[in-house]
Design an enzyme around this catalytic site. Sequence first.
Site, PDB file in Angstrom:
ATOM      1  N   TYR A 104      13.963  12.743   7.923  1.00 52.32           N
ATOM      2  CA  TYR A 104      13.216  11.711   7.199  1.00 52.32           C
ATOM      3  C   TYR A 104      12.078  11.237   8.078  1.00 52.32           C
ATOM      4  CZ  TYR A 104      17.171  11.604   3.990  1.00 52.32           C
ATOM      5  OH  TYR A 104      18.122  11.948   3.069  1.00 52.32           O
ATOM      6  N   GLU A 105      10.873  11.211   7.530  1.00 56.27           N
ATOM      7  CA  GLU A 105       9.694  10.935   8.347  1.00 56.27           C
ATOM      8  C   GLU A 105       9.778   9.602   9.084  1.00 56.27           C
ATOM      9  OE1 GLU A 105       6.991  11.019   4.825  1.00 56.27           O
ATOM     10  OE2 GLU A 105       6.255   9.114   5.568  1.00 56.27           O
ATOM     11  N   ILE A 106      10.527   8.650   8.574  1.00 59.55           N
ATOM     12  CA  ILE A 106      10.629   7.323   9.192  1.00 59.55           C
ATOM     13  C   ILE A 106      11.287   7.409  10.570  1.00 59.55           C
ATOM     14  CG2 ILE A 106      12.879   6.707   8.182  1.00 59.55           C
ATOM     15  CD1 ILE A 106      11.670   3.879   7.677  1.00 59.55           C
ATOM     16  N   THR A 138       9.148  12.678  14.456  1.00 59.36           N
ATOM     17  CA  THR A 138       9.455  13.549  13.306  1.00 59.36           C
ATOM     18  C   THR A 138       8.239  14.367  12.900  1.00 59.36           C
ATOM     19  OG1 THR A 138       8.941  11.725  11.773  1.00 59.36           O
ATOM     20  CG2 THR A 138      11.255  12.061  12.349  1.00 59.36           C
TER      21      THR A 138
END
Lengths: 256, 256, 305, 305
Positions: free
Chosen positions: B51-53, B85
Amino acid sequence: MAEKYTTNELMAVTASRLLRDSDNIVVGLGLPQIAAQLAKTTHAPNLNIVYEIGSINPDAIEMGVGIADPRLWYQSQYFTSFVGTMGHVLQKGMIDVGFLGALQVDKHGNLNSTHLKTSKTSTGIRHFNGSGGAADMACFSKRIMAVMKHDKRKFVDKVDFLTSVGYLDGSDSRSREGLPMCEYIKIITNLCVFGFDNEERVLAVETLHPGISVQEVIDNTGIELSIPEAVKRTDEPTEEEISLLRNQIDPLKMFI
Amino acid sequence: MAEKYTTNELMAVTASRLLRDSDNIVVGLGLPQIAAQLAKTTHAPNLNIVYEIGSINPDAIEMGVGIADPRLWYQSQYFTSFVGTMGHVLQKGMIDVGFLGALQVDKHGNLNSTHLKTSKTSTGIRHFNGSGGAADMACFSKRIMAVMKHDKRKFVDKVDFLTSVGYLDGSDSRSREGLPMCEYIKIITNLCVFGFDNEERVLAVETLHPGISVQEVIDNTGIELSIPEAVKRTDEPTEEEISLLRNQIDPLKMFI
Amino acid sequence: MKSKVMGLSEAVKEIPNEGACLALGGFAITRNPIAFVHEIIRQQKKDLDVYQTVAGMDTELLVGAGCVKKLNYTSGSLDRFGRLERINADIDQGKLDIREYSGLSLSMRFLAGAMGIPFIPTKALLGTHMLRDLIEKKDDGVRVETSPFDGEKYVYLKAIQPDIAVIHAQYADKTGNVIIEGPKWDVEMAKSAKKLYVTVEKIVSEEYIKQNVEKVAIPSLYTHAIIEVPFGAFPNAVYKVYDYDREYLIDYAKTNKNIDKYDNYLKEYVLGTKDHNEFLEKIGGLARLSNIKADPIFGYKVEVS
Amino acid sequence: MKSKVMGLSEAVKEIPNEGACLALGGFAITRNPIAFVHEIIRQQKKDLDVYQTVAGMDTELLVGAGCVKKLNYTSGSLDRFGRLERINADIDQGKLDIREYSGLSLSMRFLAGAMGIPFIPTKALLGTHMLRDLIEKKDDGVRVETSPFDGEKYVYLKAIQPDIAVIHAQYADKTGNVIIEGPKWDVEMAKSAKKLYVTVEKIVSEEYIKQNVEKVAIPSLYTHAIIEVPFGAFPNAVYKVYDYDREYLIDYAKTNKNIDKYDNYLKEYVLGTKDHNEFLEKIGGLARLSNIKADPIFGYKVEVS
C-alpha cells in the site's frame, strides 16, 4: 586551573571547549569522544552525537573498540543507516562539528587517512585504513577539528593522498571547487592548536600549549611556519575538567 | 462454474485470475483489493501486497474506507514511508501489477483521475481527486490493470487530462517518451475485458462478459471499436470463488 | 507464504563461479557475514567484484583467499584490534584493482540502485584524490557535472545494483522479513541488490515479525534467501545476541600481518572445515561461544562480578 | 537535554504572517495536524505556499479559510467519505494556484530536500499532463533532462525544503525524538523542512524513547518544537490511539460541498473556539472522544459486542 594534567587531557579539554551547546557533532572513538563526553557533562548538555554507523545520542557506559562496537550503542535514541546519518543529517548541513583524525595534514588543512608514499612497495604506497565517513565530514561539517600527534612526517606541505578536503590549494580554492564552505578548521596536537584563519588559508599556530616553545613546534612541523613570539597560550584545564575525565569519563584510562 | 453471480463478482474474479503467484502488487481499496484477497486465498498464496501509504502485507480483518484507514494496516509485516514504497519498491521495478481506477481511459490506455472538462466552470474543468500514486504505478508497474464502469463518457478518444500513462499516442510512443515498457494494460469493465496487444496499441476487446453483446459494448464505448463476432467470452467464476467472495472476503457486501 | 529458507552451501552454489558482483554487509567488526564468506571460499568463487562500505574480516577473507578481482570500498579495519593488513598488502603490491570512495558516496550509489534511478548528485568526493583516481581509472561510477538547477559542480554517482548482496542479521521469518536490531548501515545496500541473501541467527515465526513490525528493516519482497546460521558472524559481534570474541580478534590481527600464516589460517579454519558448525567446533565450540553471549538489555557481553 | 516543548498558540505565532512555505503531514483521513491548522486559521496567516502529498481536511481547512495562495499536491480526499470539494471548487474557479505532481515525484522532492542534494532524477511524470502543466506554469520544481549515464530522458526533480513542516504523531519526548506508529509516509517530508513542528498525542519520557528506539522515526536533532495536543488530529484517525469519527466525517463531507455552510463551519468551530480544547468540548467533549478510542492491538476502534 588544574595543577597537573597529561597532554592527552589537555587536548581533550581543548577540543571539548570548542564545542558549543546544542551542537550536532559526528565523532569517532578516542579523544574526540572523550572531548564530546566532557563537553556534554560541562557546558554543552544539549550536544547531539551522531555516529556514522547509524546511531544517535547513545548513552554508553563502557568504552568500545570502535564505532562498530555495540558498547557504543547503549541507550541510543535513534537507529538508522549510513544514508540516514551521512546522506541525510550530514549532507543536509546539520552537522556543526566533524571530528577527524589523519595520517597527514598539509599546510591548507587537507587530510590524508588512506595511504603514505614509500619506496618499499612496488606501487610506491603503503595503504592504511581509508577515509570512510571522514572525507564526508570534512566536506559537509560547519566546523572541522582534527586531533593529531605532532610529528614532522605528519605535518607536510602536500599530503600524499587527499582524502578529506581542507582549504585545498588555499585562498578561495575550496569554494571554487564547488565545496560547501566551513566556518573553520582546527588541528589540535600535543604541542599546539593550529588554525587557518588567514586569507591564504595557511596553517598557523593559534595557541601554544603551556610549556611548549615556538622552536619545539617549528622543529616538529614539516611545514614552514612563522610564529609570533607573542602567540597566545592554550587555556589550561580546570580541576573540575580533569576530575571528570579521570573519575567519570575515562576511569580506565583507555584514551587519556 | 457458478450458477449465479453479480457483475461485480465477475469483475473481481476476472481481475483475481490475472494475478500470478508471488506477484508483488499495489492496490487501493474496493474491487482491486477484493480481487487480490481472492487470488491470495486461491491460486496466489504468495502475493505481496503493497500500500503506497507505507504498509506491506497486512492481514486486515475489517474493510476500511481507504488506504489511510488503520483497519487496513492490521498485522502488517513492514511499515515505511511513501518514498519507501513508491520511491524504492515501485521505482526499482519490483511491482508486477499496479491496480488502478480512473475517471476516463482513452484508446491508447492512458488514464485520467484528476479532472474532466466542463462548460460549467470558469476554468473549464471540474476537479476530482488527483492521481496520487496511481500515476507512478502506471509508469513503473510491469502489468497495469484498471477496473472501470463501462460508460461512453469514460471511454474516450483522448482523456481530458492524462495522469497515468498508458501507451501515450500508441505504437512505440511510450518507449520513445523514455518510459519503462509494461508487459500489458488491461481494463476490466462490467461488460468486457479490454487489452492493447496490437501493434498500434489501440483498445481492443479481449473477452466479452457472458451474456453481453458486441453491440452493447460498442454502444457504451466512446471509442471506435471493431469487435470480431467470434470474440472470446470471459471465463465465468467457479462456485468456490463466489462462495469465498460472499462468505469470507466481503461478507458485508461493501464492494461486491 | 512460501518459504525462502535455504541451506548455506546450496545458497552459495547459486553464485556464478566467476565474476559475480557481490556486496557485503558487515561494518568493521559487526554483523559480518562470515559463515557465508567462508562458504564462498570453500566453493572457490573467483574474480569477484566486491562492494563494502566499511570493510572488515569478511572482505579480507575473500581477498586473502584470492577470490576478489576488484574491491570497491571506503575504508576498513578491525577497529582497535588492527588493520586489514592482508587487504592493504595486496593493495600495496598492486594485486587488487581498488576503487576507493567516501562512505557517503558509496552508500548513495547503493541508494540510487535501491531506488531504480540512474544516478544521484552530491558534493561529496569533490576535491579528493579518491575522485581523481576513480576518474583516472575510468571508473564508470562517477561523473563530474554541473547541476542544471543551481549551476554548481557536483559528482553524479551512478546507481549500483550488485548481482548479490549478503547481510547478516539477528532474525527473519521463513518468508524473508528481516529484523535488524541496532544500527542499520546496510539497509540501502541490501535493497539495491538483484538478489539478497540474508544469513540470520535465528528464523522466527511470522507472528514474531508482526508483533515486532517496527524492527523489520527489510520486507520479504526484497529477500531471495534466508539462511539460518547461528554464530554466523563469529568472531564479530551481533548486537543483542553475542559480542565479538576479543581474543580471537587479537590473534587474527597478528595472523593477517603475515601471508604464510594467513594462508595456513585459511587452510585450517576455512578450507579445512566442511561447514560453519565444524568451524565453530574447531574454534572452541560451545564453551567459547557461551562466553560471548550478549546481555539482552545491554546488547553486548557485560562482565558480571 | 533541553526541552523543545511549546504551546500551540506560541508555536503558530512563529510562522510569518504572510507567504510561508508550509508542508503538512496528513494523508487523507489519518494523522492530519488539525489542531495546528485550526490555530493557523485563528491567527489568520495568509498567502501560504502549501505542500502535501495526499491532502486531507488539514489542507482543505486552510484553503477554505483563505490562507493558501499556492497548493502543491498530488491528490486529496476524505477517502470513501467524500472529496475535498472546497479545494476542488477553488481549483475549478481558478482561485488557487495549483501545482499537481504524482505521489512519487512530490515525495522525492522532499527526499532530495532532506538529503541536501539539489535534485533527484526520475522517470515518474514523463508523458503526463501534470508535467506538461508544471512546465507551462514555469514551475521551477521540474526539468526534463537527459541522464549523462544512460542518455535517457528523465525528470530532474528539484529539492524542496519547506520553511515549516507540521506533522502529527503519536508520541515524542520533550527533547524532540518522535515516535510514529504504523505507516510513516511523511518522514522524508518532515526531515526536509527548515523547521519541523510536531504535534503529538502525548509527551513521553526519554526512558520510553530509549526502550522503544525502533519506533523512533525522527530523532530530536530534526525537531524544532514539540506540542502536546491530545486528539490533535480529530476527526481523523491516529493509529493505536483513536479512530476517525465516522459521523463527523459524514457531516463534514456535506458541509464542504457548500461554501456558505463551510464558512459558517469555520466561523463556529475554528474561529469561534479559542483553542483545541474548546473545539473538542464543542464537538461533544469526552463523551464523543471516548467513543472513538482505539483498541491497542488492532489500532482502531473495534466494535465489541
